[in-house]
Write a protein that holds these residues in place. Structure first.
Motif, PDB file in Angstrom:
ATOM      1  N   LYS A 288       0.828  -1.204   0.000  1.00 41.37           N
ATOM      2  CA  LYS A 288       0.000   0.000   0.000  1.00 41.37           C
ATOM      3  C   LYS A 288       0.868   1.262   0.000  1.00 41.37           C
ATOM      4  O   LYS A 288       0.477   2.274  -0.537  1.00 41.37           O
ATOM      5  CB  LYS A 288      -0.933   0.012   1.206  1.00 41.37           C
ATOM      6  CG  LYS A 288      -2.037  -0.997   1.118  1.00 41.37           C
ATOM      7  CD  LYS A 288      -2.929  -0.900   2.319  1.00 41.37           C
ATOM      8  CE  LYS A 288      -4.027  -1.958   2.276  1.00 41.37           C
ATOM      9  NZ  LYS A 288      -4.852  -1.939   3.468  1.00 41.37           N
ATOM     10  N   SER A 289       2.074   1.219   0.600  1.00 42.32           N
ATOM     11  CA  SER A 289       2.896   2.422   0.711  1.00 42.32           C
ATOM     12  C   SER A 289       3.754   2.675  -0.538  1.00 42.32           C
ATOM     13  O   SER A 289       4.374   3.717  -0.650  1.00 42.32           O
ATOM     14  CB  SER A 289       3.790   2.325   1.947  1.00 42.32           C
ATOM     15  OG  SER A 289       4.701   1.260   1.805  1.00 42.32           O
TER      16      SER A 289
ATOM     17  N   LYS B 152       4.711   3.828  -4.137  1.00 39.48           N
ATOM     18  CA  LYS B 152       4.192   4.814  -5.079  1.00 39.48           C
ATOM     19  C   LYS B 152       4.544   4.363  -6.501  1.00 39.48           C
ATOM     20  O   LYS B 152       5.557   3.717  -6.697  1.00 39.48           O
ATOM     21  CB  LYS B 152       4.829   6.182  -4.819  1.00 39.48           C
ATOM     22  CG  LYS B 152       4.471   6.757  -3.476  1.00 39.48           C
ATOM     23  CD  LYS B 152       5.126   8.106  -3.304  1.00 39.48           C
ATOM     24  CE  LYS B 152       4.831   8.653  -1.928  1.00 39.48           C
ATOM     25  NZ  LYS B 152       5.531   9.905  -1.679  1.00 39.48           N
TER      26      LYS B 152
ATOM     27  N   GLU C 100       7.764   7.433 -11.375  1.00 42.82           N
ATOM     28  CA  GLU C 100       7.559   8.645 -12.161  1.00 42.82           C
ATOM     29  C   GLU C 100       8.149   8.430 -13.547  1.00 42.82           C
ATOM     30  O   GLU C 100       9.163   7.746 -13.693  1.00 42.82           O
ATOM     31  CB  GLU C 100       8.238   9.830 -11.476  1.00 42.82           C
ATOM     32  CG  GLU C 100       7.597  10.206 -10.158  1.00 42.82           C
ATOM     33  CD  GLU C 100       8.234  11.444  -9.543  1.00 42.82           C
ATOM     34  OE1 GLU C 100       8.808  12.248 -10.301  1.00 42.82           O
ATOM     35  OE2 GLU C 100       8.157  11.581  -8.322  1.00 42.82           O
TER      36      GLU C 100
END
Length: 107
Positions: free
Chosen positions: A5-6, A8, A11
């Motif tokens: 869940k943590s 990310k 990018e």
């Protein structure tokens, strides 16, 4: 599961910047009027540039630039012999080795 869940999302990568064009050889050290050397190099604090079309050799030693008439010699290389007075420059031409002292200095 908490570790998932943590995380990310990655990018996106930034686009590459265009490469800078190659710079022309540094012509600021040889005398005005000489352009497009056929060969040039530097070695042990000495720079030289040979200009076949003008039959000229520019040599920078100890911050001083001198210009020489090469006559029929087509300079293609340089060597330095170390000696008690700083060494001797010898250039390679199609006719063999040429000592710098044998060329006429142009003023």
């Amino acid at each position: 599961m908490d570790a998932m869940k943590s995380m990310k999302p990655m990018e996106p990568l930034k686009p590459l910047k265009p490469l800078k064009p190659m710079e022309a050889p540094d012509s600021s050290w040889w005398p005005p009027g000489l352009s497009n050397p056929s060969s040039s190099a530097s070695q042990n604090g000495v720079r030289y540039a040979f200009f076949a079309d003008q039959r000229r050799l520019a040599v920078e030693q100890e911050g001083k630039v001198r210009q020489y008439d090469t006559g029929e010699h087509r300079i293609s290389g340089v060597s330095q012999a170390q000696g008690s007075q700083g060494g001797t420059l010898r250039f390679t031409s199609q006719r063999g080795d040429v000592d710098l002292g044998s060329l006429k200095e142009v003023r």
